[in-house]
Every structure is written in C-alpha cells, then in structure tokens.
Design a protein around this motif. Structure first.
Motif, mmCIF file in Angstrom:
data_model
loop_
_atom_site.group_PDB
_atom_site.id
_atom_site.type_symbol
_atom_site.label_atom_id
_atom_site.label_comp_id
_atom_site.label_asym_id
_atom_site.label_seq_id
_atom_site.Cartn_x
_atom_site.Cartn_y
_atom_site.Cartn_z
ATOM 1 N N ARG A 121 0.829 -1.381 0.073
ATOM 2 C CA ARG A 121 -0.201 0.067 0.007
ATOM 3 C C ARG A 121 0.930 1.309 0.083
ATOM 4 N N GLN A 122 2.104 1.136 0.689
ATOM 5 C CA GLN A 122 3.022 2.422 0.615
ATOM 6 C C GLN A 122 3.323 2.437 -0.722
ATOM 7 N N ILE A 123 3.728 1.349 -1.237
ATOM 8 C CA ILE A 123 4.324 1.689 -2.676
ATOM 9 C C ILE A 123 3.500 2.448 -3.727
ATOM 10 N N GLY A 124 1.984 1.873 -3.341
ATOM 11 C CA GLY A 124 0.847 2.195 -4.243
ATOM 12 C C GLY A 124 0.979 4.075 -3.992
ATOM 13 N N ALA A 125 0.836 4.320 -2.910
ATOM 14 C CA ALA A 125 0.756 5.640 -2.301
ATOM 15 C C ALA A 125 1.782 6.540 -2.687
ATOM 16 N N ALA A 126 3.200 5.821 -2.799
ATOM 17 C CA ALA A 126 4.304 6.564 -3.384
ATOM 18 C C ALA A 126 4.157 6.862 -4.941
ATOM 19 N N ILE A 127 3.724 5.875 -5.535
ATOM 20 C CA ILE A 127 3.564 6.028 -7.131
ATOM 21 C C ILE A 127 2.782 7.146 -7.217
ATOM 22 N N ASN A 128 1.449 6.811 -6.571
ATOM 23 C CA ASN A 128 0.130 7.826 -6.855
ATOM 24 C C ASN A 128 0.805 9.349 -6.492
ATOM 25 N N ALA A 129 1.618 9.481 -5.288
ATOM 26 C CA ALA A 129 1.906 10.915 -5.336
ATOM 27 C C ALA A 129 2.881 11.354 -6.424
ATOM 28 N N ALA A 130 4.015 10.685 -6.824
ATOM 29 C CA ALA A 130 4.962 10.875 -7.739
ATOM 30 C C ALA A 130 4.176 11.366 -9.169
ATOM 31 N N ALA A 131 2.989 10.494 -9.401
ATOM 32 C CA ALA A 131 2.418 10.704 -10.464
ATOM 33 C C ALA A 131 1.637 12.025 -10.647
ATOM 34 N N ARG A 132 1.352 12.464 -9.366
ATOM 35 C CA ARG A 132 0.930 13.851 -9.250
ATOM 36 C C ARG A 132 1.719 14.897 -9.876
ATOM 37 N N GLU A 133 3.124 14.475 -9.365
ATOM 38 C CA GLU A 133 4.136 15.674 -9.538
ATOM 39 C C GLU A 133 4.346 15.591 -11.115
ATOM 40 N N VAL A 134 4.435 14.349 -11.894
ATOM 41 C CA VAL A 134 4.995 14.358 -13.237
ATOM 42 C C VAL A 134 3.893 13.839 -14.139
ATOM 43 N N GLU A 135 3.512 14.618 -15.128
ATOM 44 C CA GLU A 135 2.446 14.171 -16.128
ATOM 45 C C GLU A 135 3.202 13.290 -17.274
ATOM 46 N N GLY A 136 2.369 12.303 -18.011
ATOM 47 C CA GLY A 136 2.550 11.811 -18.905
ATOM 48 C C GLY A 136 2.774 10.157 -18.678
ATOM 49 N N PRO A 137 3.355 9.367 -19.418
ATOM 50 C CA PRO A 137 3.228 7.795 -19.215
ATOM 51 C C PRO A 137 3.978 7.355 -18.055
ATOM 52 N N LEU A 138 3.706 6.390 -17.466
ATOM 53 C CA LEU A 138 4.265 5.796 -16.243
ATOM 54 C C LEU A 138 4.904 4.457 -16.564
ATOM 55 N N HIS A 139 6.083 4.439 -16.048
ATOM 56 C CA HIS A 139 7.062 3.160 -16.429
ATOM 57 C C HIS A 139 7.659 2.919 -14.895
ATOM 58 N N ILE A 140 7.385 1.732 -14.300
ATOM 59 C CA ILE A 140 7.896 1.192 -13.192
ATOM 60 C C ILE A 140 8.723 -0.113 -13.288
ATOM 61 N N ALA A 141 9.809 0.077 -12.108
ATOM 62 C CA ALA A 141 10.649 -0.964 -12.300
ATOM 63 C C ALA A 141 11.162 -1.231 -10.551
ATOM 64 N N GLY A 142 11.539 -2.445 -10.563
ATOM 65 C CA GLY A 142 11.835 -2.680 -9.030
ATOM 66 C C GLY A 142 12.780 -4.047 -9.020
ATOM 67 N N HIS A 143 13.650 -4.100 -7.805
ATOM 68 C CA HIS A 143 14.664 -5.061 -7.873
ATOM 69 C C HIS A 143 14.306 -6.109 -6.546
ATOM 70 N N SER A 144 14.271 -7.352 -6.807
ATOM 71 C CA SER A 144 14.215 -8.293 -5.598
ATOM 72 C C SER A 144 12.952 -8.044 -5.230
ATOM 73 N N ALA A 145 12.691 -7.735 -3.738
ATOM 74 C CA ALA A 145 11.514 -7.359 -3.158
ATOM 75 C C ALA A 145 10.833 -6.360 -3.677
#
Length: 276
Positions: A121-145
């Motif tokens: 849920r925290q990562i969802g909130a972080a992505i939601n917040a960052a997406a409000r700061e930057v417009e346009g397409p969203l691309h996400i990556a993560g390593h291991s966990a």
C-alpha cells in the motif's frame, strides 16, 4: 538440495554467499548513489525527501531531466522488505533521465515494523503521489522485493489509483519474487511475519492482472535457481489474460549486478523499461 527438491530454503534465497565479493556491494551502491545525488543537486535537478505519507520513511526523491519530462519512471528498491532505503540507488536513475524521463525513488517502512501488505500500500501511495507531480506515461521497475512490489501494482488488487494505473505503460520486475509462499519456510520469516493468507494475497502469480498491463520479468542468468524459477512464473500463469507478459534471463549477470543496466541509457534493460 536433493534432486529438484529444495530442502534448505534459507540457502535457496541466499544471494550474497554465492556472489564473489557479495558483501562489498552495499558500500559500492551507497558511494555511487551519493556521488550521483551530489551531481544532480548541484545541477538543481533533484527534489529530495518529498512526503507521500506520515511515517518518516514515507519519502521519495525525484530526479529531473534537463528538459521537460516526457513521463515518469519509478524505481523500487529491494532488500527482502527488511533492509535499505532510497539512498543507495540514486545512480540507477541515470538511464531513464538520459531519455528525458523524471525518476522517482521511494523509501518505505520495513518489516517487522510494517507487514508486506502494508508495504504494498505504501508503494501504491508513493507512485500515486509522484504521478501527481509528473505528467505523462508511467514506467515502473523494482529489484528483488521491489520487483515483487511493482508486479503487485499490475494486479486486480493494486493500490494504484485508477487514473494512475491507466497511465502505466510498462513494468519491469528485476529478480522479482512473485510467489511468496516459499518464504514461509525461511528463517527470515521471523522478521517478515508472513502467514499463508498474506503470502497468497501478496503473490502476484496467484492474482489476476489488470487488463492491458505490460510486464517483463528480468533476471540474471547466474542467479540462484529459485530466482530463475520465480522469474518465469508470471509469463506462465498470466499468459491467458489480456496482458503483455514476457521474461528475460540476462547472460553473465547475478542478483547484485543485474540492476546496473538501469544506469546505462543504451542498455537493453532501460530500453525495455521505456519502450525505446
């Protein structure tokens, strides 16, 4: 191990012991990340410690390209949900930045203070917040966990806001864990505190994906057999859904250097993430 049957699950999920100089990598990451932050700070292209929640670890750094951002890339760190924060990975923003994308890197509350479902849920909130700061397409990556966490953003129980999920163009899960049930057999579960119900609910491989998602599962060919197995799960189990799903085994890479391609604008890993 005996044949194909795993008898020592701690060994199956151990990485450092099988990587020459494995214990030296965290210090190398920290040094490279600190130097990159200094460079970006001096150029006025770094916004640090932006809050996305009330906890002191609910913060992300936002790295800005030289020109107006084409979109947003997000990198979610690993550490078995028990270790690290955003400060060790800043240099990995270099690849997407060179292509004109802003890059957000969040920290999150670690286990045992948080459960894995809380971290999702925290990562969802972080992505939601960052997406409000930057417009346009969203691309996400993560390593291991972090690979687990970005894969979870693609599922029917994703914590992403619907409008943010609609902007998600590509996910790359690097050495991601997509079935958490085996971790119940490890000693680190004393910290993770997973039970079977949560392991099932947080395993992307056991969930239905959102329609239209595009995800690549990426792993180093020299990684532990369990990470190779985990890497292939989504391509196997999600192949009948309305999603694009693929898997890659990168030659001559192990669990700790497989992320290095993110720092190289011309590397296939960056090009896969951004679709360039």
């Amino acid at each position: 191990m005996s044949g194909n049957k795993i008898t020592n699950w701690d060994d199956a999920y151990s990485n450092s012991a099988y990587i020459p100089g494995g214990d030296d990598y965290p210090a190398k990451w920290q040094a490279a990340a600190a130097a990159f932050r200094d460079e970006m700070r001096a150029a006025g292209r770094l916004r640090e410690d932006i809050a996305y929640g009330s906890h002191p670890r609910n913060r992300y750094d936002l790295f800005l390209p030289k020109t107006e951002a084409k979109g947003l890339a997000v990198f979610v760190h690993g550490g078995y949900w028990m270790a690290f924060d955003k400060s060790a990975w800043s240099h990995l923003a270099a690849g997407p930045l060179a292509h004109g994308y802003a890059v957000a890197m969040p920290s999150y509350v670690l286990t045992p203070e948080a459960r894995i479902s809380d971290i999702t849920r925290q990562i969802g909130a972080a992505i939601n917040a960052a997406a409000r700061e930057v417009e346009g397409p969203l691309h996400i990556a993560g390593h291991s966990a972090g690979g687990h966490l970005v894969s979870r953003m693609n599922t029917a129980t994703s914590p992403l806001d619907r409008d943010v999920a609609a902007r998600l163009r590509k996910t790359v899960s690097i050495s991601g864990l997509h079935d958490l049930r085996p971790l119940l057999n490890t000693s680190m579960n004393e910290t993770l505190r997973l039970d079977l119900a949560e392991a099932r609910a947080e395993s992307a491989a056991l969930l239905e994906p959102l329609d239209g998602m595009d995800i690549t599962c990426w792993v180093g060919a020299n990684e532990r057999p369990e990470f190779l197995r985990q890497n292939g799960l989504l391509a196997n189990l999600w192949s009948s859904f309305k999603v694009e799903v693929s898997s890659v085994e990168e030659a001559d890479r192990h669990h700790f250097d497989v992320i290095e391609g993110l720092a190289d604008p011309d590397h296939r890993l960056v090009r896969t993430l951004l679709g360039v």
